[in-house]
Design a protein around this motif. Structure first.
Motif, PDB file in Angstrom:
ATOM      1  N   GLN A  93       0.958  -1.086  -0.228  1.00 60.60           N
ATOM      2  CA  GLN A  93       0.384   0.217  -0.068  1.00 60.60           C
ATOM      3  C   GLN A  93       0.837   1.419  -0.158  1.00 60.60           C
ATOM      4  OE1 GLN A  93      -2.382  -1.453   2.919  1.00 60.60           O
ATOM      5  NE2 GLN A  93      -3.830  -1.445   2.272  1.00 60.60           N
ATOM      6  N   ARG A  94       2.065   1.046   0.352  1.00 60.32           N
ATOM      7  CA  ARG A  94       3.077   2.360   0.846  1.00 60.32           C
ATOM      8  C   ARG A  94       3.878   2.843  -0.454  1.00 60.32           C
ATOM      9  NH1 ARG A  94       6.814   4.130   5.588  1.00 60.32           N
ATOM     10  NH2 ARG A  94       7.573   6.408   5.111  1.00 60.32           N
ATOM     11  N   GLU A  97       1.121   5.022  -2.863  1.00 63.53           N
ATOM     12  CA  GLU A  97       1.472   6.420  -2.397  1.00 63.53           C
ATOM     13  C   GLU A  97       1.958   6.862  -3.819  1.00 63.53           C
ATOM     14  OE1 GLU A  97       2.001   7.082   1.498  1.00 63.53           O
ATOM     15  OE2 GLU A  97       1.610   5.565   2.702  1.00 63.53           O
ATOM     16  N   GLU A 100      -0.131   9.405  -5.711  1.00 63.34           N
ATOM     17  CA  GLU A 100      -0.790  10.756  -5.225  1.00 63.34           C
ATOM     18  C   GLU A 100      -1.285  11.636  -5.869  1.00 63.34           C
ATOM     19  OE1 GLU A 100      -1.207  13.539  -1.368  1.00 63.34           O
ATOM     20  OE2 GLU A 100      -0.431  11.586  -1.100  1.00 63.34           O
ATOM     21  N   SER A 131       5.450  11.496   0.409  1.00 65.68           N
ATOM     22  CA  SER A 131       4.469  11.678   2.067  1.00 65.68           C
ATOM     23  C   SER A 131       5.093  10.568   2.809  1.00 65.68           C
ATOM     24  CB  SER A 131       3.724  10.239   1.032  1.00 65.68           C
ATOM     25  OG  SER A 131       4.208   8.968   1.069  1.00 65.68           O
ATOM     26  N   ARG A 135       7.139  10.738   8.313  1.00 63.41           N
ATOM     27  CA  ARG A 135       6.465   9.256   8.613  1.00 63.41           C
ATOM     28  C   ARG A 135       7.250   7.798   8.958  1.00 63.41           C
ATOM     29  NH1 ARG A 135       2.653   7.918   4.746  1.00 63.41           N
ATOM     30  NH2 ARG A 135       2.944   5.750   5.079  1.00 63.41           N
ATOM     31  N   PHE A 367      -0.490  10.130   8.085  1.00 62.33           N
ATOM     32  CA  PHE A 367      -0.977  10.277   6.699  1.00 62.33           C
ATOM     33  C   PHE A 367      -1.547  11.491   5.937  1.00 62.33           C
ATOM     34  CE2 PHE A 367      -2.302   5.400   7.455  1.00 62.33           C
ATOM     35  CZ  PHE A 367      -1.318   4.880   7.636  1.00 62.33           C
ATOM     36  N   THR A 368      -0.932  10.902   4.874  1.00 57.15           N
ATOM     37  CA  THR A 368      -2.323  11.972   4.025  1.00 57.15           C
ATOM     38  C   THR A 368      -3.428  11.832   4.166  1.00 57.15           C
ATOM     39  OG1 THR A 368      -1.557  11.033   1.967  1.00 57.15           O
ATOM     40  CG2 THR A 368      -0.001  12.365   2.959  1.00 57.15           C
ATOM     41  N   THR A 371      -3.487   8.648   1.868  1.00 58.93           N
ATOM     42  CA  THR A 371      -2.745   7.894   2.432  1.00 58.93           C
ATOM     43  C   THR A 371      -4.186   7.004   3.273  1.00 58.93           C
ATOM     44  OG1 THR A 371      -0.774   8.158   2.440  1.00 58.93           O
ATOM     45  CG2 THR A 371      -1.099   6.621   3.845  1.00 58.93           C
ATOM     46  N   LEU A 374      -6.393   4.797   1.698  1.00 58.11           N
ATOM     47  CA  LEU A 374      -5.960   3.133   1.128  1.00 58.11           C
ATOM     48  C   LEU A 374      -5.940   1.445   1.762  1.00 58.11           C
ATOM     49  CD1 LEU A 374      -2.315   3.908   0.320  1.00 58.11           C
ATOM     50  CD2 LEU A 374      -4.095   4.467  -1.475  1.00 58.11           C
TER      51      LEU A 374
END
Length: 468
Positions: A93-94, A97, A100, A131, A135, A367-368, A371, A374
């Protein structure tokens, strides 16, 4: 050296100390909920959530050093880490990103000139790491065979990724524009190392962007990411290294230098570089910060500005030398320059600006908004998704919902299930078979790569492995 087996017992003990694991029967619960009456949809959620179900878990009472002191110099992908280090996302999932700021790809596709296209592609390459700012949580290591898909009709793309190797960990991805304007694909296998005070992620693997309308392909590799103060102090992140983006049709190249922090932090987050043609003539200068924005302008205008700046600095230095009694105060005042935003040179063109994060971002692992959406799972979606999709992982779902005990227990169960599956394959002398990607060579660089074989979105998931 098999660090995973070596550290498993110690980490399990630490894990239980952190979360107070309680042993419950999870065979009837995966933290997802029942299927509703809404018709299934191809994860094309129309209105996306803007926050997570539960706030971030605090790590303040956890001794990072108790786990990491034995890991100095080792590759962290082989170490089973406590859930206190994690954020509620899989690494697959990362990777998603990257998308985005996909509008930059669409913009590149619409540009008539190769120089303008390279400007937008360079901005996209920088935006893909934006992103990561602040983090400091570690994404969950994907299980072998794990997948993640995302279709965003509003943003004009669909995306599929698969964990194709466990040791070394390799994640392959493929994305395409819904209007047949681009293909974006690659395989990522970051090498993580712990160096006493910091954790460094050295990027491996080629990223490829194809602009179909122009018959152009661009390739590059991401910069190195480093998380500082993992033992004590405030965690902070920097990206450094040189990224070279090559246009394989024209021979144009964009060279971007992600600056290391430097003395007093003056270079922190800075990106500087240029676009050159196949004869190495500089065509365009790019500068900015990967956490904020990216600007560019003509090389002659850039050099003219820099000359004036050097002249001004020289005059200022002369005045300081003439007035030593004021020098100390002036030098001290100059230190906060590291906190300033990008100084925009007159005549510059804005290439990209970071999206504003939601006001509750600090409570959501920084997170944005993109994100935060997701791991969204609406009723009916599980009927459409592959059974290997990250959204169905009970440990990530448990952590997202704030149930750290369940998340920790499920993480251990899934890791043990993966180990047992590996032992079973070894007994049978069977090799793991990937489903959606195959090992091959990048068609533009010739380097080893994992290539999408197609067929995922036809949704025949009958042969998918049972990994959860």
């Amino acid at each position: 050296m098999n660090g995973e087996e070596e550290f498993f017992d110690a980490v399990t003990e630490a894990n239980q100390r952190v979360t107070g694991v309680i042993h419950v029967d999870t065979s009837k619960s995966n933290g997802i909920g029942k299927v509703g009456e809404r018709p299934p949809q191809e994860n094309g959620i129309q209105k996306h959530r803007t926050s997570l179900p539960a706030p971030m878990f605090t790590r303040s009472d956890f001794s990072v050093w108790s786990i990491l002191k034995k890991c100095i110099g080792l590759e962290l992908s082989k170490i089973t880490m406590p859930i206190a280090f994690n954020e509620p996302l899989s690494f697959l999932q990362r990777i998603t990103e990257y998308m985005e700021h996909v509008y930059l790809i669409h913009k590149a596709s619409c540009q008539p000139q190769p120089l303008e296209r390279m400007q937008s592609v360079a901005a996209f390459a920088v935006s893909a790491v934006a992103s990561q700012w602040e983090r400091t949580g570690k994404p969950f290591n994907p299980l072998l065979g794990e997948t993640y898909e995302l279709t965003r009709e509003d943003l004009g793309f669909r995306f599929i990724s698969e964990q194709v190797s466990h040791h070394p960990p390799i994640s392959a991805f493929y994305s395409e524009g819904l209007h047949q304007d681009f293909l974006f694909h690659g395989s990522i296998y970051p090498k993580l190392k712990f160096w006493g005070k910091s954790v460094e992620a050295e990027p491996r693997g080629t990223i490829t962007l194809e602009l179909l309308k122009h018959n152009e392909a661009y390739t590059w590799t991401n910069p190195t990411c480093c998380v500082h103060n993992v033992i004590i102090g405030k965690l902070w992140i920097e990206q450094y290294g040189t990224v070279e983006i090559v246009n394989h049709r024209t021979g144009d190249k964009c060279v971007l230098h992600f600056k290391p922090c430097g003395l007093f932090g003056k270079e922190l987050h800075k990106v500087e570089g240029y676009i050159q043609d196949k004869n190495k003539k500089k065509l365009f200068v790019i500068y900015g910060k990967w956490t904020e924005c990216l600007w560019g302008l003509d090389p002659a205008a850039y050099e003219s500005f820099k000359k004036r700046e050097r002249r001004t600095d020289s005059l200022r230095k002369t005045k300081l030398d003439d007035c030593p009694e004021k020098a100390d105060g002036d030098v001290v005042d100059a230190v906060p320059e590291a906190q300033e935003t990008v100084q925009v040179i007159p005549g510059s063109k804005l290439l990209w600006r970071v999206n504003t994060r939601p006001p509750n971002s600090a409570q959501m692992y920084n997170f944005t908004s993109f994100t935060a959406s997701l791991n969204e799972l609406e009723a009916g979606m599980e009927e459409i998704l592959a059974p290997t999709d990250c959204r169905l992982r009970p440990d990530i779902r448990g952590m997202e919902n704030g149930n750290m005990d369940l998340a920790s227990q499920e993480k251990e169960r899934l890791e043990e299930k993966q180990r047992e599956a590996r032992r079973a394959r070894a007994r049978e002398e069977a090799e793991w078979q990937t489903r959606w990607f195959h090992r091959g060579s990048n068609p533009y660089t010739g380097t080893p790569d994992w290539l999408y074989v197609g067929g995922y979105f036809e949704r025949d998931f009958s042969g998918c492995p049972d990994i959860y």
